[in-house]
Design an enzyme around this catalytic site. Structure first.
Site, PDB file in Angstrom:
ATOM      1  N   GLN A  78      90.415  17.672 123.281  1.00  0.00           N
ATOM      2  CA  GLN A  78      91.263  16.539 123.651  1.00  0.00           C
ATOM      3  C   GLN A  78      90.517  15.229 123.436  1.00  0.00           C
ATOM      4  O   GLN A  78      90.060  14.597 124.386  1.00  0.00           O
ATOM      5  CB  GLN A  78      91.655  16.700 125.121  1.00  0.00           C
ATOM      6  N   PHE A  79      90.380  14.811 122.182  1.00  0.00           N
ATOM      7  CA  PHE A  79      89.610  13.603 121.870  1.00  0.00           C
ATOM      8  C   PHE A  79      90.176  12.360 122.555  1.00  0.00           C
ATOM      9  O   PHE A  79      89.458  11.393 122.786  1.00  0.00           O
ATOM     10  CB  PHE A  79      89.507  13.385 120.355  1.00  0.00           C
ATOM     11  N   THR A  80      91.450  12.376 122.928  1.00  0.00           N
ATOM     12  CA  THR A  80      92.063  11.190 123.530  1.00  0.00           C
ATOM     13  C   THR A  80      91.499  10.871 124.916  1.00  0.00           C
ATOM     14  O   THR A  80      91.775   9.786 125.452  1.00  0.00           O
ATOM     15  CB  THR A  80      93.595  11.317 123.609  1.00  0.00           C
TER      16      THR A  80
END
Length: 150
Positions: A78-80
């Site tokens: 989940q890079f966000t």
């Protein structure tokens, strides 16, 4: 590394209409890697999560770890979680790690967590468009950042 750990009664991830992984009682973990992260971050985070005492004991007190209850984990990249929202209204992800840096650490995290909890860890697919479903139990949601260990 940043992680959002949710205690769940069940969770699943679907990619292109097919369930890739699903778990029953345990943790659904959203995991983000930044370019400054290394294996020490993986080691610390795995130990912290595996020993996190947020499952009820016989008295109804959050006093048991995922190891003690024999729970499962589902880990979703989940890079966000590294969104920067200081300027304007469109987030920037300049702190998120590159694929070349993040994938090996994500995979190491999943392997090490599996070893630590003595269970197979379900995963999504790095970079894929995933549909995640979960039933948050409690709700119990904890955020951790390896750059803020205190």
């Amino acid at each position: 590394m940043r992680a959002v750990i949710q205690r769940v009664s069940r969770a699943s991830v679907t990619i292109e209409g097919k369930i890739k992984s699903e778990i029953s009682q345990g943790f659904m973990i959203l995991l983000a890697v930044c370019n400054e992260d290394n294996q020490e971050d993986v080691n610390w985070l795995v130990k912290k999560i595996a020993n996190l005492r947020v499952f009820n004991d016989d008295a109804g007190v959050m006093n048991r770890s995922i190891i003690e209850i024999g729970g499962n984990c589902l880990v979703i990249s989940q890079f966000t979680l590294y969104a920067s929202y200081k300027k304007g209204n469109r987030p920037s992800w300049f702190r998120a790690g590159s694929h070349e840096h993040s994938i090996p650490l994500y995979e190491s995290f999943c392997r090490q967590l599996s070893d630590e909890i003595h269970q197979t860890v379900g995963t999504g697919e790095f970079g894929a468009d995933m549909k995640v479903e979960l039933v948050n139990d409690g709700p119990v949601t904890i955020c951790m950042d390896t750059k803020n260990k205190e």
